[in-house]
Motif scaffolding. Structure first.
Motif, short mmCIF file in Angstrom:
data_model
loop_
_atom_site.label_atom_id
_atom_site.label_comp_id
_atom_site.label_asym_id
_atom_site.label_seq_id
_atom_site.Cartn_x
_atom_site.Cartn_y
_atom_site.Cartn_z
N LYS A 1 0.80 -1.22 0.00
CA LYS A 1 0.00 0.00 0.00
C LYS A 1 0.85 1.28 0.00
CE LYS A 1 -3.56 -2.34 2.75
NZ LYS A 1 -4.19 -2.43 4.09
N ALA A 2 2.16 1.14 0.23
CA ALA A 2 3.02 2.32 0.37
C ALA A 2 3.09 3.11 -0.92
CB ALA A 2 4.42 1.88 0.81
N LYS A 3 3.01 4.44 -0.80
CA LYS A 3 3.06 5.31 -1.97
C LYS A 3 4.28 6.22 -1.96
CE LYS A 3 -1.98 5.39 -2.42
NZ LYS A 3 -3.20 6.24 -2.40
N GLU A 4 4.87 6.42 -0.77
CA GLU A 4 6.01 7.33 -0.64
C GLU A 4 7.29 6.53 -0.43
OE1 GLU A 4 5.87 10.54 -1.01
OE2 GLU A 4 3.68 10.62 -1.22
N GLY B 1 9.73 7.30 1.41
CA GLY B 1 10.07 7.33 2.83
C GLY B 1 9.37 6.23 3.60
N GLU B 2 8.14 5.95 3.23
CA GLU B 2 7.39 4.89 3.90
C GLU B 2 8.00 3.52 3.59
OE1 GLU B 2 4.38 2.89 6.11
OE2 GLU B 2 5.38 4.84 6.17
N THR B 3 8.41 3.33 2.33
CA THR B 3 9.06 2.07 1.95
C THR B 3 10.35 1.88 2.73
OG1 THR B 3 8.13 2.24 -0.27
CG2 THR B 3 10.01 0.76 0.01
N SER B 4 11.11 2.97 2.91
CA SER B 4 12.35 2.91 3.67
C SER B 4 12.08 2.56 5.13
CB SER B 4 13.08 4.25 3.58
OG SER B 4 14.22 4.26 4.41
N ARG B 5 11.05 3.17 5.70
CA ARG B 5 10.70 2.88 7.10
C ARG B 5 10.34 1.42 7.28
NH1 ARG B 5 6.27 2.83 10.82
NH2 ARG B 5 4.75 2.81 9.13
N LEU B 6 9.58 0.89 6.34
CA LEU B 6 9.17 -0.51 6.42
C LEU B 6 10.37 -1.45 6.26
CD1 LEU B 6 5.90 -0.22 4.33
CD2 LEU B 6 6.05 -0.69 6.79
#
Length: 305
Positions: free
Chosen positions: A248-251, A253-258
């Motif tokens: 569901k990630a769109k950014e 930064g979110e992919t990096s956090r995950l």
């Protein structure tokens, strides 16, 4: 076997509780957490504690000194000791103590630790120069042997003070842990919730092995097995949560956090494997490997945005 367990700073900031508010009163965990001054001070204390556990920190430097076996050595031998990075680390603790905000028992244990570290440094720095310049050959190791027992005693006192400081930080952190976990659960951030809960369970697991005799105690391993069963299930749930969130990630930064959350789970998986090695080997080295993996997970968890 002593090797310290690093504290996860994000847990301290999210779960600061119990002993004091910024105004010096006895606030709740939420009240303490909401004070920028006390939150900053807790973070600084945690950084100072973790620094003291570094490769050249207090436990490692004390271990190196003991391994020099001064009492049984001859002045004809090559003798070396380390002064580590204790001076720099003690300065971090002193700077944290000077910050505004009252944290009751944590401040008291920090002061006791600072005093103990200063005593270690007052003896260790001159002794380091004594061995580094080979002055012990000139006096037949007389000074080294005369000061050996006291140097060991001062290391032991500082290590005890470090344990007391850790206990005070842990109590403060745990005081608000349930509230913080509940907040994360309510927010719907399953990955963050699982990471926090997994780190809490992992800390409990590595904390089981505090003394050499714990490595052969069936009661300790019974507790460990229960924690591992819970943690393994949680990490399996985390794998699915991360996969769902990545889909569901769109950014970026979110992919990096995950990805970082996934890395924390991997390190904790390694820690579980090392626990099983400890169960077979009863080895202090394997127990230290567990702590190393846990501390690595702490470092990565602390960098998750």
């Amino acid at each position: 076997m002593r090797q310290g367990i690093a504290l996860a700073g994000l847990f301290v900031l999210g779960a600061c509780g119990g002993s004091g508010s910024g105004s010096g009163g006895n606030g709740s965990a939420e009240e303490v957490a909401s004070s920028p001054a006390t939150a900053a001070k807790l973070s600084a204390y945690t950084d100072a504690y973790n620094a003291l556990l570094e490769t050249f920190g207090l436990p490692a430097t004390a271990k190196t000194y003991r391994e020099a076996r001064i009492a049984s050595r001859s002045p004809s031998e090559s003798i070396t000791i380390s002064d580590g990075w204790i001076e720099t680390e003690a300065a971090k603790l002193k700077a944290a103590r000077a910050l505004p905000g009252s944290l009751g028992p944590i401040d008291a244990t920090a002061e006791a630790l600072d005093t103990a570290l200063q005593k270690v440094l007052a003896r260790l720095k001159p002794l380091y120069a004594y061995y580094n310049t080979k002055a012990y050959r000139a006096d037949g190791l007389k000074r080294g042997k005369a000061e050996d027992a006291q140097m060991i005693a001062e290391f032991d006192a500082a290590l005890k003070a470090l344990d007391d400081f850790n206990a005070a930080l842990a109590k403060q952190r745990r005081a608000g842990a349930d509230a913080e976990l509940n907040r994360l659960k309510q927010s719907g951030d399953t990955v963050a919730y699982n990471t926090k809960l997994a780190m809490q369970q992992a800390e409990d697991l590595v904390g089981l092995f505090d003394k050499p005799e714990d490595l052969r105690d069936p009661a300790v391993f019974a507790k460990g097995d229960a924690l591992v069963a819970s943690l393994e299930k949680l990490l399996a749930d985390q794998q699915k949560a991360i996969a769902d969130a990545k889909a569901k990630a769109k950014e970026p930064g979110e992919t990096s956090r995950l990805g970082m959350s996934d890395g924390v789970a991997d390190m904790l998986g390694s820690m579980i494997g090392q626990y099983r090695e400890v169960k077979q080997s009863h080895s202090a080295g394997d127990a230290e490997a567990m702590v190393t993996s846990y501390n690595g997970a702490v470092g990565l968890a602390n960098n998750i945005p």
